[in-house]
Design a protein around this motif. Structure first.
Motif, PDB file in Angstrom:
ATOM      1  N   TYR A 281     -43.935  96.192  52.591  1.00 43.72           N
ATOM      2  CA  TYR A 281     -44.480  94.101  52.283  1.00 43.72           C
ATOM      3  C   TYR A 281     -44.037  93.798  54.423  1.00 43.72           C
ATOM      4  O   TYR A 281     -43.543  92.895  54.348  1.00 43.72           O
ATOM      5  N   SER A 282     -44.711  94.709  54.997  1.00 47.29           N
ATOM      6  CA  SER A 282     -43.607  93.651  56.552  1.00 47.29           C
ATOM      7  C   SER A 282     -44.920  93.196  57.828  1.00 47.29           C
ATOM      8  O   SER A 282     -44.626  92.378  57.742  1.00 47.29           O
ATOM      9  N   ARG A 283     -46.164  93.352  56.513  1.00 49.86           N
ATOM     10  CA  ARG A 283     -47.285  92.691  57.218  1.00 49.86           C
ATOM     11  C   ARG A 283     -48.786  93.105  56.620  1.00 49.86           C
ATOM     12  O   ARG A 283     -48.894  93.944  55.797  1.00 49.86           O
ATOM     13  N   TRP A 284     -49.712  92.430  56.490  1.00 49.01           N
ATOM     14  CA  TRP A 284     -51.372  92.239  55.918  1.00 49.01           C
ATOM     15  C   TRP A 284     -51.645  92.432  56.893  1.00 49.01           C
ATOM     16  O   TRP A 284     -51.381  92.744  58.118  1.00 49.01           O
ATOM     17  N   ILE A 285     -52.728  94.037  56.574  1.00 55.73           N
ATOM     18  CA  ILE A 285     -53.005  94.686  57.745  1.00 55.73           C
ATOM     19  C   ILE A 285     -54.853  94.280  57.552  1.00 55.73           C
ATOM     20  O   ILE A 285     -55.410  94.493  56.506  1.00 55.73           O
ATOM     21  N   CYS A 286     -55.943  94.347  58.106  1.00 56.39           N
ATOM     22  CA  CYS A 286     -57.226  94.159  57.957  1.00 56.39           C
ATOM     23  C   CYS A 286     -58.075  95.282  57.991  1.00 56.39           C
ATOM     24  O   CYS A 286     -57.838  96.277  58.529  1.00 56.39           O
ATOM     25  N   LYS A 287     -58.234  95.755  56.946  1.00 56.80           N
ATOM     26  CA  LYS A 287     -58.303  97.490  56.730  1.00 56.80           C
ATOM     27  C   LYS A 287     -59.541  97.323  57.033  1.00 56.80           C
ATOM     28  O   LYS A 287     -60.394  98.471  57.110  1.00 56.80           O
ATOM     29  N   TYR A 288     -60.322  95.938  56.556  1.00 52.92           N
ATOM     30  CA  TYR A 288     -62.517  96.014  56.264  1.00 52.92           C
ATOM     31  C   TYR A 288     -62.495  95.413  57.196  1.00 52.92           C
ATOM     32  O   TYR A 288     -62.272  93.887  56.976  1.00 52.92           O
ATOM     33  N   GLN A 289     -63.542  94.778  58.062  1.00 56.72           N
ATOM     34  CA  GLN A 289     -64.875  93.916  58.363  1.00 56.72           C
ATOM     35  C   GLN A 289     -66.036  94.103  57.826  1.00 56.72           C
ATOM     36  O   GLN A 289     -66.893  95.021  57.847  1.00 56.72           O
ATOM     37  N   ILE A 290     -65.702  93.259  56.849  1.00 57.16           N
ATOM     38  CA  ILE A 290     -67.177  93.439  56.339  1.00 57.16           C
ATOM     39  C   ILE A 290     -68.356  91.972  56.845  1.00 57.16           C
ATOM     40  O   ILE A 290     -67.821  91.122  57.260  1.00 57.16           O
ATOM     41  N   ASP A 291     -69.627  92.538  56.590  1.00 61.84           N
ATOM     42  CA  ASP A 291     -71.020  91.466  57.171  1.00 61.84           C
ATOM     43  C   ASP A 291     -71.936  92.491  55.804  1.00 61.84           C
ATOM     44  O   ASP A 291     -72.294  93.078  56.222  1.00 61.84           O
ATOM     45  N   ILE A 292     -72.448  91.144  54.892  1.00 63.22           N
ATOM     46  CA  ILE A 292     -73.190  91.324  54.313  1.00 63.22           C
ATOM     47  C   ILE A 292     -74.340  90.643  54.438  1.00 63.22           C
ATOM     48  O   ILE A 292     -74.700  90.604  53.478  1.00 63.22           O
ATOM     49  N   SER A 293     -75.369  90.325  55.099  1.00 61.87           N
ATOM     50  CA  SER A 293     -76.114  90.472  55.652  1.00 61.87           C
ATOM     51  C   SER A 293     -77.497  90.776  55.773  1.00 61.87           C
ATOM     52  O   SER A 293     -78.196  90.414  55.112  1.00 61.87           O
ATOM     53  N   PRO A 294     -76.850  92.109  55.480  1.00 65.09           N
ATOM     54  CA  PRO A 294     -77.948  93.468  55.119  1.00 65.09           C
ATOM     55  C   PRO A 294     -78.431  93.125  53.530  1.00 65.09           C
ATOM     56  O   PRO A 294     -79.426  92.915  53.479  1.00 65.09           O
ATOM     57  N   ILE A 295     -76.894  93.074  52.540  1.00 66.01           N
ATOM     58  CA  ILE A 295     -77.481  92.543  51.299  1.00 66.01           C
ATOM     59  C   ILE A 295     -78.494  91.327  51.144  1.00 66.01           C
ATOM     60  O   ILE A 295     -78.706  91.074  50.653  1.00 66.01           O
ATOM     61  N   VAL A 296     -78.070  90.611  52.032  1.00 63.86           N
ATOM     62  CA  VAL A 296     -78.608  88.897  52.184  1.00 63.86           C
ATOM     63  C   VAL A 296     -80.754  88.911  52.238  1.00 63.86           C
ATOM     64  O   VAL A 296     -80.948  88.466  51.337  1.00 63.86           O
ATOM     65  N   ASP A 297     -80.120  90.330  53.185  1.00 60.89           N
ATOM     66  CA  ASP A 297     -82.120  90.440  53.635  1.00 60.89           C
ATOM     67  C   ASP A 297     -82.611  91.269  52.688  1.00 60.89           C
ATOM     68  O   ASP A 297     -83.782  90.503  52.192  1.00 60.89           O
ATOM     69  N   ALA A 298     -81.961  91.905  51.182  1.00 62.74           N
ATOM     70  CA  ALA A 298     -82.116  92.545  50.620  1.00 62.74           C
ATOM     71  C   ALA A 298     -82.781  91.893  49.707  1.00 62.74           C
ATOM     72  O   ALA A 298     -83.711  92.198  48.237  1.00 62.74           O
ATOM     73  N   PHE A 299     -81.349  90.381  49.258  1.00 63.45           N
ATOM     74  CA  PHE A 299     -81.502  89.995  48.559  1.00 63.45           C
ATOM     75  C   PHE A 299     -82.256  88.799  48.599  1.00 63.45           C
ATOM     76  O   PHE A 299     -80.422  87.493  48.417  1.00 63.45           O
TER      77      PHE A 299
END
Length: 385
Positions: A281-299
């Motif tokens: 419970y010491s802190r929140w960490i950034c586990k993943y950086q997400i960019d779903i723009s390829p999904i938007v391009d595909a759909f």
């Protein structure tokens, strides 16, 4: 041929290895084969070994109580259940939570009928109706703000149900009370004294992780309740965009022993972060950086202009984050986009459409209804309620 069958039938170790790999529905039938098989399948050791070998899936619950099973590896095995209709409730029952094979459900709202809560094993169709908690002058479940099921068969065959209710007579002075229902005693008991809480804490969307239930609010306030220690505390407030007055939570959940949170600021962004809370419970960490723009391009059907049709910078990307899955095989993000379910690999950034896209409405209806699905982890168990 007969001799070979007799050899197998007489080899208890071999029979056990075969039975351990069968679904619960088959095992319930095979209990009737002989007293020997009944005894074997009914032992706690067999139940424990069967749970460890069972494959996990994701449940999608949808109004009016329909449930679909998603297998991210496109498995076509028989689905063990499609609703909780084995529970006899005229209002119908919706799924609230699934944990280690047991499920918590409640009746839909029906005028003139008090809401009921149930603990059940959907695989065995066994269920228990929870008695109303001690409301001290209130109308039983009418004051309930959140109900949670805690069950860890690796530590105990018993489960607990935690209830948070409003115990104030005046809405201007909100006071809350926690009650616990242990399966050993089958009765509710008060836990600690009434406590105050920020009025916007979302008790109905608590998440069980690390032996505690966790709650967050749109203003950043947090609470957590350790079930075994019966201690109420808090956790660090997650990082946020200071330009927004309220948090934009789009996902808060647990998977594989990890607690995740996603906030997305603005309707036109395809980039966001998945945060994880440290186990101490010491802190929140950034586990993943997400960019779903390829999904938007595909759909491209994800692109909407509901807000201001004539302004390019006001485009709205239609998607719902259903589940962040952490397993030994890898990590993935389950998204619901118009008419489709997409699995996004958090490691290599690849994505694919789920083979079994759940309820038929997702195939025929291209609209996206925010919140129409709720995702839950599920694994079959022989555990009793």
């Amino acid at each position: 041929m007969v001799a070979a069958a007799e050899v197998v039938a007489c080899n208890e170790d071999l029979i056990t290895l075969i039975l351990l790999r069968l679904p619960v529905k088959s095992l319930l039938r095979f209990k009737c084969v002989s007293k020997k098989w009944l005894c074997l399948i009914s032992t706690p050791n067999f139940s424990s070994r069967h749970r460890r070998l069972a494959s996990a899936s994701i449940l999608l619950s949808q109004i009016p109580g329909l449930i679909s099973h998603l297998s991210l590896n496109c498995s076509s095995s028989e689905k063990p259940f499609s609703s909780l209709d084995f529970i006899d409730d005229s209002a119908g029952v919706k799924l609230l939570q699934s944990i280690n094979g047991l499920a918590l459900g409640c009746s839909f709202h029906k005028l003139g009928k008090p809401r009921s809560y149930y603990v059940c094993n959907p695989s065995t169709r066994q269920f228990l109706t929870l008695p109303p908690p001690n409301a001290e002058g209130h109308d039983s479940f009418a004051t309930v703000l959140g109900v949670y099921l805690a069950f860890d068969p690796s530590k105990s065959p018993h489960y607990q149900v935690v209830c948070v209710r409003n115990c104030s007579l005046s809405a201007a002075h909100d006071r809350y009370q926690i009650q616990i229902y242990p399966s050993e005693t089958r009765t509710w008991r008060l836990c600690g004294s009434p406590f105050a809480s920020p009025s916007d804490i979302m008790f109905e969307t608590g998440v069980l992780w690390n032996g505690a239930i966790h709650w967050i609010s749109p203003t950043g306030a947090t609470l957590c309740f350790n079930i075994n220690q019966e201690h109420l505390g808090s956790m660090p407030s997650p990082p946020s965009d200071e330009h927004w007055s309220k948090r934009r939570f789009r996902y808060f959940g647990e998977s594989g022993g990890h607690l995740h949170l996603v906030e997305i600021y603005g309707p036109s962004t395809t980039q966001f972060q998945v945060f994880e809370l440290e186990r101490d419970y010491s802190r929140w960490i950034c586990k993943y950086q997400i960019d779903i723009s390829p999904i938007v391009d595909a759909f491209p059907e994800m692109v909407r202009d509901y807000l201001h049709p004539h302004h390019h910078d006001s485009l709205f990307y239609a998607f719902v984050l259903l589940f962040v899955q952490e397993t030994e095989e890898g990590s993935s993000l389950l998204l619901h986009i118009p008419g489709k379910l997409i699995s996004y690999n958090l490691r290599n950034k690849s994505f694919k459409e789920i083979c079994d896209s759940g309820p038929k409405s997702t195939k025929t209806n291209t609209a996206l209804h925010i919140g129409c699905f709720h995702a839950h982890q599920f694994i079959e168990t022989l555990a009793s309620v």
